[in-house]
Design a protein around this motif. Structure first.
Motif, PDB file in Angstrom:
ATOM      1  N   GLU A   1       6.153  10.736  10.880  1.00 36.64           N
ATOM      2  CA  GLU A   1       4.464  11.446  11.293  1.00 36.64           C
ATOM      3  C   GLU A   1       4.016  11.740  10.257  1.00 36.64           C
ATOM      4  O   GLU A   1       4.351  12.508   9.137  1.00 36.64           O
ATOM      5  CB  GLU A   1       5.149  11.868  12.419  1.00 36.64           C
ATOM      6  CG  GLU A   1       6.026  13.740  11.743  1.00 36.64           C
ATOM      7  CD  GLU A   1       6.551  14.172  13.487  1.00 36.64           C
ATOM      8  OE1 GLU A   1       5.717  15.241  13.523  1.00 36.64           O
ATOM      9  OE2 GLU A   1       7.691  14.347  13.177  1.00 36.64           O
ATOM     10  N   TYR A   2       2.186  11.908  10.403  1.00 38.42           N
ATOM     11  CA  TYR A   2       1.007  12.631  10.217  1.00 38.42           C
ATOM     12  C   TYR A   2       0.034  13.287  10.577  1.00 38.42           C
ATOM     13  O   TYR A   2       0.555  13.231  11.655  1.00 38.42           O
ATOM     14  CB  TYR A   2       1.191  11.840   8.434  1.00 38.42           C
ATOM     15  CG  TYR A   2      -0.031  10.766   9.856  1.00 38.42           C
ATOM     16  CD1 TYR A   2      -1.204  10.767   9.684  1.00 38.42           C
ATOM     17  CD2 TYR A   2       0.433   9.255   9.731  1.00 38.42           C
ATOM     18  CE1 TYR A   2      -2.112  10.472  10.202  1.00 38.42           C
ATOM     19  CE2 TYR A   2      -0.176   8.535  10.742  1.00 38.42           C
ATOM     20  CZ  TYR A   2      -1.595   9.030  10.770  1.00 38.42           C
ATOM     21  OH  TYR A   2      -2.454   8.197  11.281  1.00 38.42           O
ATOM     22  N   VAL A   3      -0.533  14.336  10.279  1.00 38.58           N
ATOM     23  CA  VAL A   3      -1.577  14.786  10.326  1.00 38.58           C
ATOM     24  C   VAL A   3      -2.467  14.908   9.276  1.00 38.58           C
ATOM     25  O   VAL A   3      -2.430  15.419   8.110  1.00 38.58           O
ATOM     26  CB  VAL A   3      -1.102  16.281  10.805  1.00 38.58           C
ATOM     27  CG1 VAL A   3      -2.032  17.125  11.379  1.00 38.58           C
ATOM     28  CG2 VAL A   3      -0.298  16.646  11.540  1.00 38.58           C
ATOM     29  N   ARG A   4      -3.065  14.533  10.263  1.00 40.60           N
ATOM     30  CA  ARG A   4      -4.602  14.248   8.529  1.00 40.60           C
ATOM     31  C   ARG A   4      -5.110  15.771   8.618  1.00 40.60           C
ATOM     32  O   ARG A   4      -5.275  16.770  10.285  1.00 40.60           O
ATOM     33  CB  ARG A   4      -5.676  13.601   9.608  1.00 40.60           C
ATOM     34  CG  ARG A   4      -7.232  12.812   8.356  1.00 40.60           C
ATOM     35  CD  ARG A   4      -7.830  12.441   9.325  1.00 40.60           C
ATOM     36  NE  ARG A   4      -8.944  11.974   9.038  1.00 40.60           N
ATOM     37  CZ  ARG A   4     -10.747  11.717   8.706  1.00 40.60           C
ATOM     38  NH1 ARG A   4      -9.802  10.401   9.972  1.00 40.60           N
ATOM     39  NH2 ARG A   4     -11.350  11.554   8.363  1.00 40.60           N
TER      40      ARG A   4
ATOM     41  N   SER B   1      -9.115  10.192   2.838  1.00 35.45           N
ATOM     42  CA  SER B   1      -8.209  12.214   4.371  1.00 35.45           C
ATOM     43  C   SER B   1      -6.569  12.218   3.588  1.00 35.45           C
ATOM     44  O   SER B   1      -6.202  11.291   2.785  1.00 35.45           O
ATOM     45  CB  SER B   1      -7.876  10.713   5.553  1.00 35.45           C
ATOM     46  OG  SER B   1      -8.932  10.392   5.819  1.00 35.45           O
ATOM     47  N   LEU B   2      -6.976  13.624   3.429  1.00 39.71           N
ATOM     48  CA  LEU B   2      -5.495  14.297   2.840  1.00 39.71           C
ATOM     49  C   LEU B   2      -5.107  14.481   3.706  1.00 39.71           C
ATOM     50  O   LEU B   2      -5.381  14.724   5.203  1.00 39.71           O
ATOM     51  CB  LEU B   2      -6.176  15.860   2.557  1.00 39.71           C
ATOM     52  CG  LEU B   2      -4.986  16.381   2.117  1.00 39.71           C
ATOM     53  CD1 LEU B   2      -4.324  16.191   0.779  1.00 39.71           C
ATOM     54  CD2 LEU B   2      -5.510  18.124   1.696  1.00 39.71           C
TER      55      LEU B   2
ATOM     56  N   GLN C   1      -2.275   8.420  -5.126  1.00 35.11           N
ATOM     57  CA  GLN C   1      -2.329  10.164  -4.946  1.00 35.11           C
ATOM     58  C   GLN C   1      -1.762  10.369  -4.359  1.00 35.11           C
ATOM     59  O   GLN C   1      -1.701  10.826  -3.222  1.00 35.11           O
ATOM     60  CB  GLN C   1      -3.565  10.170  -4.530  1.00 35.11           C
ATOM     61  CG  GLN C   1      -4.861   9.308  -5.826  1.00 35.11           C
ATOM     62  CD  GLN C   1      -5.043  10.322  -7.065  1.00 35.11           C
ATOM     63  OE1 GLN C   1      -4.499  11.944  -6.630  1.00 35.11           O
ATOM     64  NE2 GLN C   1      -4.661  10.186  -8.126  1.00 35.11           N
ATOM     65  N   LEU C   2      -0.405  10.738  -4.428  1.00 37.45           N
ATOM     66  CA  LEU C   2       1.065  11.187  -3.401  1.00 37.45           C
ATOM     67  C   LEU C   2       1.489  11.728  -3.833  1.00 37.45           C
ATOM     68  O   LEU C   2       1.913  11.916  -5.741  1.00 37.45           O
ATOM     69  CB  LEU C   2       2.205   9.908  -3.145  1.00 37.45           C
ATOM     70  CG  LEU C   2       2.447  10.138  -2.605  1.00 37.45           C
ATOM     71  CD1 LEU C   2       3.084   9.874  -0.771  1.00 37.45           C
ATOM     72  CD2 LEU C   2       3.909   8.821  -2.373  1.00 37.45           C
ATOM     73  N   PHE C   3       1.844  12.961  -3.485  1.00 37.72           N
ATOM     74  CA  PHE C   3       2.626  14.592  -4.000  1.00 37.72           C
ATOM     75  C   PHE C   3       2.909  14.639  -3.187  1.00 37.72           C
ATOM     76  O   PHE C   3       3.068  15.101  -1.756  1.00 37.72           O
ATOM     77  CB  PHE C   3       0.934  15.592  -3.821  1.00 37.72           C
ATOM     78  CG  PHE C   3       2.207  16.614  -5.318  1.00 37.72           C
ATOM     79  CD1 PHE C   3       1.781  16.596  -5.638  1.00 37.72           C
ATOM     80  CD2 PHE C   3       2.489  17.988  -4.334  1.00 37.72           C
ATOM     81  CE1 PHE C   3       2.117  17.917  -7.128  1.00 37.72           C
ATOM     82  CE2 PHE C   3       2.568  18.742  -5.174  1.00 37.72           C
ATOM     83  CZ  PHE C   3       2.744  19.183  -6.388  1.00 37.72           C
TER      84      PHE C   3
END
Length: 91
Positions: free
Chosen positions: A12-15, A23-24, A64-66
């Motif tokens: 699941e993700y949240v912008r 988008s982050l 760009q993955l952290f």
């Protein structure tokens, strides 16, 4: 639905920002499949910046993955470590 041996992968993700073309997002993995985040975002036409293997068209040289949070049980306690990179704090 039978997916021909493909294992279930759930996240699941949240912008976190809404002001730009990129988008982050904060992502929570519920399963840990290989390349899961990269594959799931790319399959929805939203590859990670710098992830040319999965369809990004930008000039960055790496995805760009952290990982900003790691949590796990340890000797009867829950250990949790969290840190955002400088570029994410500015967003």
């Amino acid at each position: 639905r039978d997916r021909g041996g493909v294992k279930k992968a759930r996240l699941e993700y949240v912008r976190l920002d809404t002001d730009s073309e990129t988008s982050l997002v904060r992502i929570r993995l519920h399963t840990g499949r290989s390349h899961q985040i990269r594959v799931q975002f790319a399959s929805r036409k939203h590859p990670l910046l710098g992830d040319h293997k999965y369809g990004a068209k930008d000039a960055l040289t790496a995805p760009q993955l952290f990982s900003c949070c790691l949590a796990f049980p340890w000797k009867g306690s829950q250990m949790r470590f969290e840190h955002l990179p400088d570029w994410a704090r500015e967003a």
